[in-house]
Design a protein around this motif. Structure first.
Motif, PDB file in Angstrom:
ATOM      1  N   LEU A 170       9.810  -4.041   6.512  1.00 44.47           N
ATOM      2  CA  LEU A 170       9.379  -4.635   5.238  1.00 44.47           C
ATOM      3  C   LEU A 170       8.003  -5.274   5.377  1.00 44.47           C
ATOM      4  O   LEU A 170       7.145  -5.161   4.481  1.00 44.47           O
ATOM      5  N   LYS A 171       7.765  -5.976   6.524  1.00 44.17           N
ATOM      6  CA  LYS A 171       6.458  -6.593   6.767  1.00 44.17           C
ATOM      7  C   LYS A 171       5.354  -5.534   6.824  1.00 44.17           C
ATOM      8  O   LYS A 171       4.246  -5.730   6.310  1.00 44.17           O
ATOM      9  N   MET A 172       5.658  -4.398   7.443  1.00 44.89           N
ATOM     10  CA  MET A 172       4.667  -3.333   7.543  1.00 44.89           C
ATOM     11  C   MET A 172       4.402  -2.681   6.189  1.00 44.89           C
ATOM     12  O   MET A 172       3.272  -2.242   5.907  1.00 44.89           O
ATOM     13  N   ASN A 173       5.430  -2.627   5.343  1.00 45.00           N
ATOM     14  CA  ASN A 173       5.218  -2.122   3.973  1.00 45.00           C
ATOM     15  C   ASN A 173       4.284  -3.058   3.213  1.00 45.00           C
ATOM     16  O   ASN A 173       3.397  -2.606   2.462  1.00 45.00           O
ATOM     17  N   LEU A 174       4.491  -4.384   3.405  1.00 42.31           N
ATOM     18  CA  LEU A 174       3.591  -5.354   2.782  1.00 42.31           C
ATOM     19  C   LEU A 174       2.165  -5.192   3.321  1.00 42.31           C
ATOM     20  O   LEU A 174       1.187  -5.283   2.571  1.00 42.31           O
ATOM     21  N   TRP A 175       2.071  -4.985   4.655  1.00 39.51           N
ATOM     22  CA  TRP A 175       0.760  -4.791   5.279  1.00 39.51           C
ATOM     23  C   TRP A 175       0.082  -3.544   4.706  1.00 39.51           C
ATOM     24  O   TRP A 175      -1.131  -3.545   4.445  1.00 39.51           O
ATOM     25  N   ALA A 176       0.874  -2.466   4.523  1.00 38.85           N
ATOM     26  CA  ALA A 176       0.330  -1.225   3.956  1.00 38.85           C
ATOM     27  C   ALA A 176      -0.161  -1.442   2.529  1.00 38.85           C
ATOM     28  O   ALA A 176      -1.235  -0.940   2.145  1.00 38.85           O
ATOM     29  N   ASN A 177       0.608  -2.171   1.734  1.00 37.01           N
ATOM     30  CA  ASN A 177       0.189  -2.462   0.348  1.00 37.01           C
ATOM     31  C   ASN A 177      -1.068  -3.319   0.339  1.00 37.01           C
ATOM     32  O   ASN A 177      -1.961  -3.142  -0.518  1.00 37.01           O
ATOM     33  N   ALA A 178      -1.147  -4.270   1.281  1.00 40.38           N
ATOM     34  CA  ALA A 178      -2.342  -5.107   1.381  1.00 40.38           C
ATOM     35  C   ALA A 178      -3.563  -4.249   1.741  1.00 40.38           C
ATOM     36  O   ALA A 178      -4.667  -4.446   1.211  1.00 40.38           O
ATOM     37  N   GLN A 179      -3.373  -3.301   2.658  1.00 41.46           N
ATOM     38  CA  GLN A 179      -4.450  -2.391   3.047  1.00 41.46           C
ATOM     39  C   GLN A 179      -4.897  -1.549   1.862  1.00 41.46           C
ATOM     40  O   GLN A 179      -6.098  -1.347   1.641  1.00 41.46           O
ATOM     41  N   LYS A 180      -3.946  -1.083   1.070  1.00 41.38           N
ATOM     42  CA  LYS A 180      -4.264  -0.278  -0.118  1.00 41.38           C
ATOM     43  C   LYS A 180      -5.042  -1.113  -1.139  1.00 41.38           C
ATOM     44  O   LYS A 180      -6.004  -0.634  -1.755  1.00 41.38           O
ATOM     45  N   ILE A 203      -1.665   0.911  14.393  1.00 42.22           N
ATOM     46  CA  ILE A 203      -2.771   1.877  14.418  1.00 42.22           C
ATOM     47  C   ILE A 203      -2.801   2.561  13.055  1.00 42.22           C
ATOM     48  O   ILE A 203      -1.794   3.123  12.601  1.00 42.22           O
ATOM     49  N   LEU A 204      -3.976   2.529  12.423  1.00 44.76           N
ATOM     50  CA  LEU A 204      -4.158   3.157  11.114  1.00 44.76           C
ATOM     51  C   LEU A 204      -4.953   4.442  11.320  1.00 44.76           C
ATOM     52  O   LEU A 204      -6.013   4.430  11.971  1.00 44.76           O
ATOM     53  N   THR A 205      -4.448   5.569  10.789  1.00 42.64           N
ATOM     54  CA  THR A 205      -5.115   6.867  10.983  1.00 42.64           C
ATOM     55  C   THR A 205      -5.419   7.520   9.636  1.00 42.64           C
ATOM     56  O   THR A 205      -4.751   7.267   8.635  1.00 42.64           O
ATOM     57  N   GLU A 206      -6.436   8.347   9.690  1.00 45.29           N
ATOM     58  CA  GLU A 206      -6.770   9.175   8.525  1.00 45.29           C
ATOM     59  C   GLU A 206      -7.164  10.530   9.049  1.00 45.29           C
ATOM     60  O   GLU A 206      -8.072  10.657   9.872  1.00 45.29           O
ATOM     61  N   ASN A 207      -6.443  11.561   8.584  1.00 44.39           N
ATOM     62  CA  ASN A 207      -6.653  12.927   9.091  1.00 44.39           C
ATOM     63  C   ASN A 207      -6.521  12.975  10.614  1.00 44.39           C
ATOM     64  O   ASN A 207      -7.338  13.588  11.321  1.00 44.39           O
ATOM     65  N   ASN A 255       8.729   4.209  15.721  1.00 39.10           N
ATOM     66  CA  ASN A 255       9.045   4.048  14.292  1.00 39.10           C
ATOM     67  C   ASN A 255       8.402   5.164  13.472  1.00 39.10           C
ATOM     68  O   ASN A 255       7.361   5.724  13.866  1.00 39.10           O
ATOM     69  N   ASP A 256       9.031   5.438  12.341  1.00 42.91           N
ATOM     70  CA  ASP A 256       8.439   6.408  11.403  1.00 42.91           C
ATOM     71  C   ASP A 256       7.196   5.797  10.764  1.00 42.91           C
ATOM     72  O   ASP A 256       7.170   4.594  10.466  1.00 42.91           O
ATOM     73  N   PRO A 257       6.152   6.607  10.507  1.00 41.96           N
ATOM     74  CA  PRO A 257       4.924   6.057   9.914  1.00 41.96           C
ATOM     75  C   PRO A 257       5.109   5.694   8.429  1.00 41.96           C
ATOM     76  O   PRO A 257       6.007   6.197   7.764  1.00 41.96           O
ATOM     77  N   ILE A 258       4.264   4.804   7.972  1.00 36.66           N
ATOM     78  CA  ILE A 258       4.225   4.456   6.541  1.00 36.66           C
ATOM     79  C   ILE A 258       2.979   5.122   5.951  1.00 36.66           C
ATOM     80  O   ILE A 258       1.853   4.903   6.420  1.00 36.66           O
ATOM     81  N   PRO A 308      -5.293   9.248  -5.328  1.00 35.03           N
ATOM     82  CA  PRO A 308      -4.539  10.512  -5.375  1.00 35.03           C
ATOM     83  C   PRO A 308      -5.150  11.569  -4.462  1.00 35.03           C
ATOM     84  O   PRO A 308      -6.342  11.848  -4.528  1.00 35.03           O
ATOM     85  N   GLY A 309      -4.299  12.087  -3.581  1.00 33.00           N
ATOM     86  CA  GLY A 309      -4.725  13.153  -2.680  1.00 33.00           C
ATOM     87  C   GLY A 309      -5.313  12.678  -1.367  1.00 33.00           C
ATOM     88  O   GLY A 309      -5.549  13.485  -0.469  1.00 33.00           O
ATOM     89  N   LYS A 310      -5.585  11.377  -1.251  1.00 31.25           N
ATOM     90  CA  LYS A 310      -6.125  10.845   0.000  1.00 31.25           C
ATOM     91  C   LYS A 310      -5.103   9.891   0.635  1.00 31.25           C
ATOM     92  O   LYS A 310      -4.620   8.982  -0.041  1.00 31.25           O
ATOM     93  N   PHE A 311      -4.827  10.127   1.898  1.00 31.62           N
ATOM     94  CA  PHE A 311      -3.759   9.382   2.568  1.00 31.62           C
ATOM     95  C   PHE A 311      -4.262   8.743   3.873  1.00 31.62           C
ATOM     96  O   PHE A 311      -5.186   9.247   4.515  1.00 31.62           O
ATOM     97  N   GLN A 312      -3.633   7.670   4.195  1.00 31.50           N
ATOM     98  CA  GLN A 312      -3.734   7.060   5.516  1.00 31.50           C
ATOM     99  C   GLN A 312      -2.313   6.862   6.042  1.00 31.50           C
ATOM    100  O   GLN A 312      -1.382   6.682   5.261  1.00 31.50           O
ATOM    101  N   LYS A 313      -2.180   6.929   7.341  1.00 28.38           N
ATOM    102  CA  LYS A 313      -0.856   6.709   7.944  1.00 28.38           C
ATOM    103  C   LYS A 313      -0.904   5.461   8.823  1.00 28.38           C
ATOM    104  O   LYS A 313      -1.811   5.302   9.644  1.00 28.38           O
ATOM    105  N   LEU A 314       0.100   4.627   8.632  1.00 29.58           N
ATOM    106  CA  LEU A 314       0.214   3.390   9.414  1.00 29.58           C
ATOM    107  C   LEU A 314       1.322   3.570  10.455  1.00 29.58           C
ATOM    108  O   LEU A 314       2.484   3.780  10.103  1.00 29.58           O
ATOM    109  N   TYR A 315       0.913   3.525  11.707  1.00 31.62           N
ATOM    110  CA  TYR A 315       1.879   3.595  12.811  1.00 31.62           C
ATOM    111  C   TYR A 315       2.002   2.193  13.422  1.00 31.62           C
ATOM    112  O   TYR A 315       0.988   1.523  13.649  1.00 31.62           O
TER     113      TYR A 315
END
Length: 382
Positions: free
Chosen positions: A42-52, A79-83, A114-117, A123-130
């Motif tokens: 849940l904390k990582m989901n919050l972190w992901a929303n904050a990053q967005k 670790i935050l990744t893109e492509n 853990n599974d990435p978030i 739209p169409g652009k993604f980042q993955k949070l590990y």
């Protein structure tokens, strides 16, 4: 009988209760682990929303809350990744971040934890949070293993204590039985002494009474041996050559002529701190064991050697011999190659030699079908 059954029932109840308690502790630990893992998700989901939010922030966007969320995470590695390219890291050592190979391996480790978030900031652009587990979660993960190790060690201590207590009880029982046996032998022995005196007064052939007296003396010695079991024996400075020869002579006269006896020793006295009664028991056990190995027929040699600091007594036979892997097991209680007997002779001999006389005993040499040489060593008194 009822007491024994009740004790066994109580023991099994304790074992079952311990197993149940351990199971509950492990189950609770697993439950806590899953709860903490979910909270970190849940904390990582919050972190992901904050990053967005920060990624899409405009001039009038309030970024205070996202920044606060970022600052609150001080333990979870991210670790935050893109492509598939690392664009940001949090709570990871700088040396790992600078090294591409190490950072790639670290990312692989996070992927396995853990599974990435997935963060879709447009739209169409993604980042993955590990992300990985926090230090607290890792400790909790290994807690059941540590608990099991502690339980195994505790069980080992309990088992050793129980075994030692049981052996101590058995030793006391055997010592008590031995002393009682010595006490019981004393009554008929006194009577035999009286009968011998009566035979002497009747002018019976002296050779008969002399041999009877020797056997009575032997019974006295055996009684003395049994009475010493469980007690600390008195040690004296004695000539080991003379004491060994006395036991040897008595045994030689009472065994079959099919056994060829021989004795070799220095002519000078060799003084050793010893208990004559128990030493005689040692020689008797070794000689009898050798004769049993030869099935009452063969050559038996007793020799005494002085090497300066120690005196060594060797008893050799031409019996069946023993394999090398049995050199140590022959001294264990219960070991015997005979159809009858309890296998206590060499075990008792080892205890007399090593515990009471601080000497050593071992199988010096043995060959199957050729014979065995037993060696007893004592420190000399200079």
């Amino acid at each position: 009988m009822k007491f024994s059954k009740s004790r066994n029932t109580t023991r099994w109840i304790i074992i079952f209760a311990s197993f149940l308690i351990i199971s509950l502790i492990l189950w609770n630990t697993y439950t806590f682990f899953q709860i903490f893992k979910h909270e970190e998700r849940l904390k990582m989901n919050l972190w992901a929303n904050a990053q967005k939010t920060l990624k899409n922030a405009g001039e009038n966007t309030d970024v205070e809350l996202p920044l606060q969320i970022f600052s609150n995470n001080t333990s979870i590695p991210i670790i935050l990744t893109e492509n598939d390219t690392i664009i940001n890291t949090v709570n990871i050592d700088e040396e790992i971040v600078k090294d591409k190979l190490r950072s790639s391996r670290f990312l692989t480790g996070l992927k396995n934890e853990n599974d990435p978030i997935v963060i879709e900031y447009v739209p169409g652009k993604f980042q993955k949070l590990y992300y990985g587990n926090s230090a607290l979660l890792n400790k909790l993960k290994y807690y059941p293993i540590a608990l099991l190790l502690i339980i195994v060690l505790f069980a080992g201590l309990v088992y050793n204590f129980y075994r030692s207590t049981k052996m101590a009880t058995q030793n006391k029982l055997w010592a008590g039985m031995a002393k009682e046996t010595a006490h019981q032998i004393g009554t008929p022995l006194s009577s035999l002494i009286g009968w011998v005196e009566l035979l002497k007064s009747e002018n019976i052939d002296k050779t008969i009474t002399v041999e009877i007296e020797r056997d009575i003396d032997r019974l006295k010695t055996i009684t003395d041996r049994f009475s010493k079991i469980g007690s600390k024996p008195k040690l004296e400075n004695k000539d080991i050559v003379e004491e060994t020869l006395q036991s040897y002579d008595y045994l030689r006269l009472r065994f079959s002529k099919q056994v060829e006896f021989s004795f070799k020793a220095p002519s000078n006295p060799i003084i050793v701190l010893m208990n004559p009664t128990l030493h005689g028991w040692t020689i008797e056990n070794l000689v009898k064991n050798a004769i049993d190995a030869m099935k009452g027929r063969g050559k038996l040699a007793v020799s005494i050697e002085d090497d300066g600091e120690q005196v060594k007594i060797k008893v050799s036979d031409t019996g069946n011999g023993i394999s090398k892997k049995q050199f140590k097991s022959v001294f264990e209680p219960g070991f015997t190659t005979k159809k009858r007997g309890w296998g206590l002779g060499l075990s008792l001999t080892k205890r007399i030699v090593e515990e009471y006389h601080k000497g050593t005993i071992k199988v010096l040499h043995s060959e199957i079908g050729k014979g065995t040489i037993m060696q007893v060593s004592f420190r000399k008194i200079n």
